[in-house]
Design an enzyme around this catalytic site. Structure first.
Site, PDB file in Angstrom:
ATOM      1  N   HIS A   1       0.772  -1.064  -0.069  1.00 53.50           N
ATOM      2  CA  HIS A   1      -0.126  -0.049  -0.009  1.00 53.50           C
ATOM      3  C   HIS A   1       1.071   1.157  -0.046  1.00 53.50           C
ATOM      4  O   HIS A   1       1.910   1.240   0.597  1.00 53.50           O
ATOM      5  CB  HIS A   1      -0.998   0.014   1.276  1.00 53.50           C
ATOM      6  CG  HIS A   1      -2.242   0.877   1.167  1.00 53.50           C
ATOM      7  ND1 HIS A   1      -2.060   2.363   1.188  1.00 53.50           N
ATOM      8  CD2 HIS A   1      -3.373   0.694   0.612  1.00 53.50           C
ATOM      9  CE1 HIS A   1      -3.249   2.864   1.283  1.00 53.50           C
ATOM     10  NE2 HIS A   1      -3.916   2.004   0.790  1.00 53.50           N
TER      11      HIS A   1
ATOM     12  N   ASP B   1      -8.031  -5.407  -0.170  1.00 50.58           N
ATOM     13  CA  ASP B   1      -8.554  -6.180  -1.271  1.00 50.58           C
ATOM     14  C   ASP B   1      -7.973  -7.677  -1.240  1.00 50.58           C
ATOM     15  O   ASP B   1      -8.591  -8.456  -1.769  1.00 50.58           O
ATOM     16  CB  ASP B   1      -7.805  -5.924  -2.505  1.00 50.58           C
ATOM     17  CG  ASP B   1      -8.505  -4.645  -2.891  1.00 50.58           C
ATOM     18  OD1 ASP B   1      -9.596  -4.286  -2.714  1.00 50.58           O
ATOM     19  OD2 ASP B   1      -7.794  -3.658  -3.521  1.00 50.58           O
TER      20      ASP B   1
END
Ligand code: ACO
Length: 437
Positions: free
Chosen positions: A308, A365
């Site tokens: 991320h 996700d």
């Protein structure tokens, strides 16, 4: 603005720059006048280190793995989870709604759930195989063709009605796109059902058979929508702000957000995660191969659902979703071998120095797809569900920006490295030397 100044020296120049301090003490050097005053620009590809606005909506501490909506820690939205509609209100208007405000907003959502017939017919003209994210982006953008009074939203009543219209209708569009892809008739919204239950009804009921809503499934979908509702200046939200900075209307701005979200490095990653887990399960890949391929710099493969831009720690949303998977699976007595594959991949990655050194952890996700699959949601709808969840965040950012009287159109700079002056050559005299760049 702080008393403190940052000092930049370049050549024999010494430049004092103002410093902003955020609620949590984070500092930002203000370079906004650097060009006007000193003819200097800053270089920050991918805007990885640039604050594009002041915001009061969402706080993230990526190192500590903290996420808060309007100050409320994300963990407080887990069991017992509030309603997604409350969270949407919180993000857009800044506080949790009172009972009356919540009832009023729910009524507005119910009143705005139907698709305009013109819009329904437009969606019908798209091929049934159209990717649902393409249909969603087109339909959101086209909505202003049917509700022209939403083109300018300077009045509070007009804004709240437009926000309710978009938040309510996005479900109807999403469910209808799915029904068409399956060759099934449209199921109209049921005014007796709450937001999430109504969405599940429009996805899965038949004209002759009402879909039976399981509380566990409704709760899990509610949680998924809440966890996706905002994430400060992510790619799609920043896109909404860029488009909105030109004073584009809220519908077009949010439609651009859908397009950005579709990308596999952003919201589209939840689809890629499932493809990866399925390939492993079906034997095309092993978890060990996957990890090796992700580490191999000559291979473009990435471990989807990992890493991320902001989190250099476990994404708090992934933590909640992982626990939710365990809860829902045990309550529904559901079993999915892909959950075991995901757990094994996570275990291998977390023990590997490549991932540890780069602080790559599961992101939102990684587990969301497994949970959606348990609810019977097909893979091509995963990113659409993300978009339904993210819409209140986009609206909140659009409004926050819209309400700032000093808003300026976003217009970054570049470092030009092309030709200096070159003369035009008539076509008959042109000779190609080498290949086109
Ligand atoms: N698999 C393998 N290596 C990775 C991964 C990954 N998933 N993510 C990052 N890396 C590596 C990079 O190759 C780079 O290595 P290097 O320093 O040796 O060159 C290093 O980690 C830093 O990565 P960047 O690409 O510079 O990180 P960036 O902040 O630009 O990208 C992103 C973040 C796009 C999320 C990236 O981690 C990624 O591609 N992840 C997979 C896709 C994904 O899951 N996206 C969803 C993100 S969450 C969301 O948008 C909802």
């Amino acid at each position: 603005m702080s008393e403190e100044k940052a000092i930049l020296t370049i050549g024999d120049k010494r430049i004092e720059l103002p410093v902003f301090v955020g609620t949590n003490g984070d500092k930002a050097v203000d370079v906004s006048k650097l060009y006007d005053d000193h003819h200097l620009i800053t270089y920050d590809p991918a805007l990885a280190n640039t604050a594009i606005c002041h915001s009061k909506i969402t706080f993230i501490d990526g190192d500590a793995g903290i996420l808060r909506y309007r100050g409320i820690p994300i963990e407080q939205f887990d069991t017992p989870s509030p309603n997604f509609v409350e969270v949407a209100w919180l993000l857009i208007f800044g506080t949790l709604p009172t009972h009356e405000e919540l009832i009023d907003f729910r009524v507005r959502l119910t009143n705005n759930a139907l698709l305009h017939e013109g819009l329904r017919q437009r969606i019908e003209l798209l091929p049934p195989s159209a990717p649902p994210m393409a249909s969603l982006s087109a339909a959101l953008s086209e909505m202003v063709c049917y509700y022209k009074n939403y083109l300018t939203l300077d009045d509070d009543e007009q804004f709240i009605e437009a926000a309710a219209r978009m938040i309510s209708t996005i479900r109807t569009i999403a469910a209808y796109s799915y029904r068409r892809s399956q060759g099934l008739p449209i199921i109209y919204p049921d005014p007796k059902l709450r937001y999430v239950a109504n969405f599940l009804h429009m996805m899965f009921s038949y004209p002759y058979l009402q879909y039976e809503i399981t509380p566990e499934v409704e709760d899990a979908m509610n949680l998924i929508l809440i966890l996706h509702a905002d994430h400060e200046q992510n790619c799609s939200t920043a896109t909404v702000r860029v488009v909105g900075s030109a004073k584009a209307n809220m519908f077009s701005s949010c439609a651009s957000g859908v397009s950005a979200l579709w990308g596999p490095l952003h919201g589209g990653a939840n689809v890629k995660v499932m493809e990866m887990l399925e390939a492993i399960y079906k034997g095309g890949l092993t978890p060990e191969h996957c990890i090796e391929a992700a580490k191999d710099k000559t291979n473009p493969f990435r471990l989807f659902g990992f890493g991320h831009r902001v989190y250099k720690n476990y994404d708090p949303r992934a933590k909640i979703l992982k626990a939710s998977c365990d809860r829902v699976f045990s309550k529904l007595k559901h079993n999915d071998p892909l959950l075991d594959v995901a757990r094994r991949l996570e275990e291998l990655a977390l023990a590997d120095s490549y991932f540890a050194d780069r602080k790559l952890y599961p992101n939102v996700d990684f587990y969301s797809g497994i949970l959606l699959r348990a609810m019977g949601i097909p893979t091509n709808m995963f990113t659409v569900i993300f978009a339904i969840g993210r819409l209140p965040g986009w609206i909140a950012h659009w409004k926050e920006q819209h309400d700032v009287p000093t808003n300026r159109i976003m217009r970054p700079r570049q470092i030009y490295e092309g030709n200096e002056i070159v003369n035009y050559i008539p076509v008959k005299d042109r000779v190609r030397v080498g290949s086109i760049q």
